[in-house]
Scaffold this motif. Structure first.
Motif, PDB file in Angstrom:
ATOM      1  N   VAL A  37      58.083  20.764  -5.804  1.00 39.69           N
ATOM      2  CA  VAL A  37      56.917  20.163  -6.261  1.00 39.69           C
ATOM      3  C   VAL A  37      57.610  18.767  -5.533  1.00 39.69           C
ATOM      4  O   VAL A  37      58.550  18.342  -5.745  1.00 39.69           O
ATOM      5  CB  VAL A  37      57.479  19.932  -7.821  1.00 39.69           C
ATOM      6  N   VAL A  38      56.371  18.174  -4.962  1.00 36.79           N
ATOM      7  CA  VAL A  38      56.733  16.981  -4.297  1.00 36.79           C
ATOM      8  C   VAL A  38      55.972  15.852  -5.042  1.00 36.79           C
ATOM      9  O   VAL A  38      54.627  15.937  -5.324  1.00 36.79           O
ATOM     10  CB  VAL A  38      56.041  16.907  -2.818  1.00 36.79           C
ATOM     11  N   VAL A  39      56.699  14.663  -5.401  1.00 33.29           N
ATOM     12  CA  VAL A  39      55.881  13.580  -6.204  1.00 33.29           C
ATOM     13  C   VAL A  39      56.337  12.472  -5.102  1.00 33.29           C
ATOM     14  O   VAL A  39      57.495  11.990  -4.767  1.00 33.29           O
ATOM     15  CB  VAL A  39      56.477  13.429  -7.418  1.00 33.29           C
ATOM     16  N   THR A  40      55.014  11.823  -4.475  1.00 33.16           N
ATOM     17  CA  THR A  40      55.450  10.827  -3.603  1.00 33.16           C
ATOM     18  C   THR A  40      54.253   9.542  -3.995  1.00 33.16           C
ATOM     19  O   THR A  40      53.401   9.858  -4.461  1.00 33.16           O
ATOM     20  CB  THR A  40      54.971  11.297  -2.154  1.00 33.16           C
ATOM     21  N   ALA A  41      54.591   8.206  -3.571  1.00 30.18           N
ATOM     22  CA  ALA A  41      53.843   7.300  -3.810  1.00 30.18           C
ATOM     23  C   ALA A  41      53.806   6.612  -2.101  1.00 30.18           C
ATOM     24  O   ALA A  41      53.132   5.581  -2.180  1.00 30.18           O
ATOM     25  CB  ALA A  41      54.393   5.984  -4.614  1.00 30.18           C
ATOM     26  N   ALA A  42      54.072   7.128  -1.318  1.00 27.62           N
ATOM     27  CA  ALA A  42      53.858   6.791   0.103  1.00 27.62           C
ATOM     28  C   ALA A  42      52.543   7.083   0.782  1.00 27.62           C
ATOM     29  O   ALA A  42      51.761   8.087   0.370  1.00 27.62           O
ATOM     30  CB  ALA A  42      55.225   7.403   1.122  1.00 27.62           C
TER      31      ALA A  42
END
Length: 222
Positions: A37-42
């Motif tokens: 699971v990848v959570v990113t704001a980039a």
């Protein structure tokens, strides 16, 4: 711990994150699911190589499902990887939406890879053993892990090779058989059948003139 001591910062690298997470899932058995699971704001990713041609084939070969959630805007590379690995992609709308999407990832997904040439998904049997608990009058060598032995009086004897293991559940240090007790299987079986939904019942007319609210389990449909 290292990231906490040194502080987090720098460019976001999707490829490095997937490579590290994929290697950590290498020990998972075939009958289990492998998920990232990848959570990113980039808004971009700074990778040392080509993630779609180098990392993605390795994820597909290892049957790892990748899901991604963007806190700002959707990245095309994340959408592509989630589609190829049968994962899910989401973009944050608000706090409630983020919580709902993240809680949905805690539910085990269905198996999506065929195990036969006909394309039919089949179940794989997992051999298990139920060891006997032995208490000796004097301490003896007991397998704590495959590489470590300790002195102990209490041990669990493997029914296949009679090797002494220190605790359960575990894999036998000699033959690799999965050693469990019946309560371990009972707990797993319990989670396969969740508690039925409760129906709210309002009880009126108590001595104080207020209403009491209670819950009762809904009767199964006939």
């Amino acid at each position: 711990l290292i990231a906490t001591e040194r502080g987090s910062g720098g460019e976001f690298s999707l490829q490095n994150g997937l490579e590290v997470a994929g290697r950590s899932l290498g020990h998972q058995p075939r009958h289990g699911s492998r998920e990232i699971v990848v959570v990113t704001a980039a808004l971009s990713t700074c990778d040392p190589g080509y993630v779609l041609t180098e990392t993605l084939p390795r994820l597909e070969q290892a049957r790892i499902r990748v899901s991604a959630f963007a806190l700002s805007a959707e990245l095309h590379v994340c959408r592509k990887i989630t589609q190829e690995t049968s994962g899910s992609m989401g973009v944050c709308l608000d706090k409630a939406h983020f919580r709902e999407w993240l809680m949905n990832q805690t539910v085990p997904p269905p198996t999506n890879h065929p195990n036969t040439d006909e394309g039919v998904v089949t179940c794989e049997m997992v051999p298990m053993g139920f060891p006997s608990r032995n208490v000796a009058p004097l301490p003896s060598l007991v397998h704590a892990t495959r590489e470590k032995t300790i002195m102990a009086r209490t041990a669990y004897s493997c029914p296949q090779c009679q090797a002494k293991n220190a605790e359960l559940p575990t894999d036998c240090a000699v033959c690799g058989l999965k050693l469990v007790l019946s309560p371990h299987l009972a707990r797993s079986f319990h989670h396969l059948f969740p508690v039925p939904q409760f129906a709210e019942v309002v009880v009126q007319g108590n001595n104080n003139g207020t209403s009491l609210t209670s819950s009762s389990r809904a009767a199964p449909a006939s």
